[in-house]
Structure formats: C-alpha cells, structure tokens
Enzyme design. Structure first.
Site, PDB file in Angstrom:
ATOM      1  N   ASP A 295       0.851  -1.188   0.000  1.00 24.17           N
ATOM      2  CA  ASP A 295       0.000   0.000   0.000  1.00 24.17           C
ATOM      3  C   ASP A 295       0.891   1.244   0.000  1.00 24.17           C
ATOM      4  OD1 ASP A 295      -2.947   0.939   0.479  1.00 24.17           O
ATOM      5  OD2 ASP A 295      -1.724   2.152   1.838  1.00 24.17           O
ATOM      6  N   ASN A 303      -3.019  12.897  -3.560  1.00 27.86           N
ATOM      7  CA  ASN A 303      -4.202  13.320  -4.313  1.00 27.86           C
ATOM      8  C   ASN A 303      -4.644  14.725  -3.907  1.00 27.86           C
ATOM      9  OD1 ASN A 303      -4.563  11.111  -5.989  1.00 27.86           O
ATOM     10  ND2 ASN A 303      -5.852  10.010  -4.533  1.00 27.86           N
ATOM     11  N   HIS A 308      -5.468  14.251  -8.563  1.00 32.29           N
ATOM     12  CA  HIS A 308      -5.660  12.828  -8.831  1.00 32.29           C
ATOM     13  C   HIS A 308      -4.829  12.347 -10.019  1.00 32.29           C
ATOM     14  CE1 HIS A 308      -8.858  11.954  -5.911  1.00 32.29           C
ATOM     15  NE2 HIS A 308      -9.231  13.208  -6.097  1.00 32.29           N
ATOM     16  N   ASP A 312      -2.557   9.078  -9.935  1.00 34.18           N
ATOM     17  CA  ASP A 312      -2.567   7.980 -10.918  1.00 34.18           C
ATOM     18  C   ASP A 312      -1.159   7.680 -11.418  1.00 34.18           C
ATOM     19  OD1 ASP A 312      -5.282   7.708 -10.682  1.00 34.18           O
ATOM     20  OD2 ASP A 312      -5.775   8.714 -12.565  1.00 34.18           O
ATOM     21  N   ARG A 327       9.627 -11.569 -11.261  1.00 33.89           N
ATOM     22  CA  ARG A 327       9.751 -12.612 -12.269  1.00 33.89           C
ATOM     23  C   ARG A 327       8.473 -12.740 -13.081  1.00 33.89           C
ATOM     24  NH1 ARG A 327      10.812 -17.206  -7.915  1.00 33.89           N
ATOM     25  NH2 ARG A 327       8.791 -16.284  -7.390  1.00 33.89           N
ATOM     26  N   GLU A 338      -4.795   2.290  -4.147  1.00 31.30           N
ATOM     27  CA  GLU A 338      -3.341   2.309  -4.196  1.00 31.30           C
ATOM     28  C   GLU A 338      -2.728   1.039  -3.610  1.00 31.30           C
ATOM     29  OE1 GLU A 338      -4.503   4.284  -0.268  1.00 31.30           O
ATOM     30  OE2 GLU A 338      -5.306   4.037  -2.293  1.00 31.30           O
ATOM     31  N   ARG A 354      13.283 -10.234   1.330  1.00 30.69           N
ATOM     32  CA  ARG A 354      14.440  -9.506   0.814  1.00 30.69           C
ATOM     33  C   ARG A 354      14.104  -8.808  -0.507  1.00 30.69           C
ATOM     34  NH1 ARG A 354      17.403 -13.436   0.683  1.00 30.69           N
ATOM     35  NH2 ARG A 354      17.360 -13.969  -1.534  1.00 30.69           N
TER      36      ARG A 354
END
Length: 417
Positions: A295, A303, A308, A312, A327, A338, A354
């Site tokens: 997050d 925002n 906004h 984005d 990968r 978000e 890690r």
C-alpha cells in the site's frame, strides 16, 4: 540497463529526466550532431533512438536524421525510433510515420509518457506464442495444419477426437480454436454448441474449416459465434494469418477483461482467482508460495496536494517498478485504489522479504515529477507464507494484517506476518 540514444536540434531533455529514466533501468546517451549519432550507431545499436525536432520543420529534416537509424533488409528499423517535436500537426505526424517512427510525442516531453512508450517498445521479455487448439479428424491434413501454424511461431495442441475438446481446452488454455466442420463423431457446429454451453468458454474464438461453402452452414456458424470460415482446400498462408489475427484480438480482449486499465496488472477479481489457482497448484505439487500486500503511504495527501492525475502517475510508477523487477512467474494485481497484491510462487519467506524490501528502497528513490515541484513517496508491505493448509481468503487476511502492522510501525517498511 537499456541504452537510449538521443539527438535533438534544440534543448536537451535535461538531467532530471535522465535521472528519472535511469531509476527505471534506462541509460540515456546524448549526441550533439548527426555525425556523432552515426558513429555511435556504428559501435553499438541501442535499445531505442529518440530524435527531436524543436527548431526546424519536421518534414524537411527528419528523413535525413531517420536514415541514421540502421534498418533490416525489409527497411524496418533495427531498434524502435521515437520522434519528438514541438510541431504536432498532421504534416509532422505524417513525416514521423514516413520516417519509420514507432511513436510520436509532442514537446515538451512528458516523462511518464516517454517512459511508458519506452517500456512498450523495449520490452525485453519476448511475447508468449499464441496458443492454438486444432481439431481435425483427418490425420494428414491435421499434420499439415499443425506444421504450418508451428512454423509460424504458434504453440499448437492438436486432437483428432472432438469429444475430448473440453479437456484439451482446460489443459492448453488456447487463444483460438480451429476445427473441421465435417467430422464423423460430431459436426463442428455441434462441437461449437457444446463449447458455448460452458459459461466460461463463451468468449473462445472459433475458426471453421470446411469443404461445404453453403450459406446455411455459414449462417449456422455465425449464429454460434464463429470468428472466421475458411473453405477447403485451405491456403496455408490464409490459415496462418487468420489464426494470428484472431488470436491476437482474443488475447487483447482477454487482457481488457482481466487487467486493470490504469496499471496493466491483474484486476481485483483476477488476482484473487490467480491466488486460488496457485494454491491449488501448491496442494498438488507440494511447493509453497508467498503473498504480499503493498500500500502506498500517505496516498490521500498526494491526491489532495497534487491532484488525482499525479496520484494515478504514482500508482502507475509502482506498477511499472513491480513488473520490471519481479519474475514472469510472479503475479501482480491491483487489489484496490493504491493497494497491490503480489503472489510469489516457489519462493521462501526470507527470499520474498528480501526482494520486497529491495523494491521498497528503490521505490522510495523514484522522483515523481510535478509542476509544483518533484516529490517522492514510499510504500508499506505485509508478507505471509502459505502453510499448505490456508484458504485464499485466510491468506489475504493474514497479509493485510501484516500490512497494517507495517503502517502502525511507522510505514515505509516490510513486515512478515
């Protein structure tokens, strides 16, 4: 690190944009004049070339500059060519097209837009071959069609018995089904009707092959949602091009259905389905996986203070960073707003921690450009390991709990749950 050559007849891109591109894996090399660019091309072909026109009419001098970019025998540029210009009218864009440009950007160049086009044009991982399921009861013709499609770079699963088609679909996950219309076990029309009776297969494109060119057969095929109708004897070139075009369109439509439109990552429903699927694989094969929830910290402030649109761009920058550094076997989804979910198959918990922590550090270094002043943001993450018994919902709840623990501990950190 991907190398970008840049030649502009006006002001250069600037150090801030160079630093911005370097954070995403691009090394920009500037050239002061066409002769220097030609010499650079002689030494090494870059991953992309950017030609800018700020002072002269694009149509007058761009062809000469574009000739500096090496081309293959068919006249196609050996590396993507991006043209930027302060002129953005039809004549300028036509000149760019005639010069062989893969992209045209107006000036001043928006860093995010340039980065997105570079990502698209310099994708290092080759695209996955189109997957074709071929149903043909004639063994000779089946081998001929199989060979033609395979030589064209497609991955083909061929079966002679139409009654096995549902199992074959689930095993091969095809982008396209090609079937003979006239078969002894069941007709191609009957086969299509059986396929369409499965709710999850209603969007699978179908191409019919037949020696019967009658209008009744064509109307029936259209009613069953056929995408093409090829009359025997089928020209192999027509078969290949039809298969490629229909498979490409099907894959693009599927991407729209399962991908988040802003980030290109899996959407909320698709990442949850992928987790269920991966947990099923873990139960069958015995290896493990980790799930991470990410997050962006203080995103509401971004925002509120910068708009906004900037928010984005921050979300897209995180998605791009994840795609570039994880990968191909990992799965990234925008879980909401978000927040992102990442599935890491066959990954020990310490290794996953890690890798996520390295991404956290890298993201915190990214410069987010804005007209009011550049800024940086961070993210928090929670990560858990499947114990071999957890359901998808339980695992998501555990990862969320670890994420909120990271938030409570001060943000900008990875917490193991």
């Amino acid at each position: 690190m991907r190398t970008i050559y840049f030649l502009d007849d006006g002001p250069c891109l600037g150090d801030s944009l160079i630093d911005f591109l370097q954070l995403y894996g691009y090394a920009v090399q500037f050239f002061d004049n066409p002769a220097q660019l030609a010499a650079g091309m002689a030494e090494a072909v870059p991953d992309a070339v950017i030609l800018g026109a700020s002072q002269q009419p694009l149509a007058e001098h761009m062809p000469a500059l574009a000739d500096l970019v090496p081309r293959d025998a068919a006249g196609q540029t050996r590396c993507p060519l991006i043209i930027t210009a302060d002129q953005q009218d039809f004549a300028a864009r036509l000149a760019a097209v005639r010069a062989g440009a893969a992209a045209f950007l107006g000036q001043p160049v928006d860093p995010q837009t340039l980065l997105e086009r570079l990502d698209e044009l310099t994708e290092m991982q080759p695209p996955q071959p189109f997957r074709i399921l071929l149903v043909e009861d004639d063994p000779v013709m089946g081998q001929i069609y199989l060979a033609a499609l395979t030589q064209a770079g497609m991955q083909v699963c061929s079966i002679a018995d139409p009654t096995l088609v549902i199992e074959a679909i689930h095993d091969s996950d095809p982008d396209l089904l090609i079937t003979d219309l006239n078969m002894p076990q069941c007709s191609g029309l009957e086969l299509a009707a059986v396929i369409r009776s499965h709710a999850d297969l209603t969007a699978l494109p179908i191409v019919f092959l037949t020696g019967d060119a009658g209008q009744d057969s064509r109307r029936s095929a259209v009613n069953l949602g056929s995408d093409a109708f090829l009359t025997k004897p089928v020209q192999l070139g027509d078969l290949v091009e039809t298969a490629r075009a229909r498979a490409r369109r099907a894959r693009a439509l599927r991407a729209l259905m399962v991908r988040d439109s802003l980030t290109g990552t899996l959407n909320h429903g698709s990442i949850k389905e992928m987790l269920v699927s991966e947990l099923g694989r873990v139960r069958r094969e015995g290896d493990g996986l980790c799930l991470a929830m990410i997050d962006i910290d203080h995103f509401k402030q971004v925002n509120d203070s910068r708009g906004h649109a900037s928010g984005d761009r921050v979300i897209k920058s995180l998605a791009r960073l994840l795609r570039q550094n994880l990968r191909r076997s990992d799965h990234i989804g925008r879980y909401g707003g978000e927040e992102f979910a990442i599935i890491l198959p066959r990954t020990p918990l310490a290794d996953a921690q890690r890798r996520l922590d390295a991404l956290r550090v890298q993201f915190a270094q990214l410069v987010q450009p804005h007209r009011k002043g550049d800024f940086r943001v961070t993210f928090s993450a929670g990560i858990v390991q499947d114990d071999g018994r957890a359901e998808a919902g339980t695992l998501i709840e555990a990862a969320d709990a670890a994420l909120y623990a990271a938030k409570r501990a001060g943000r900008n950190r990875v917490v193991v749950g």
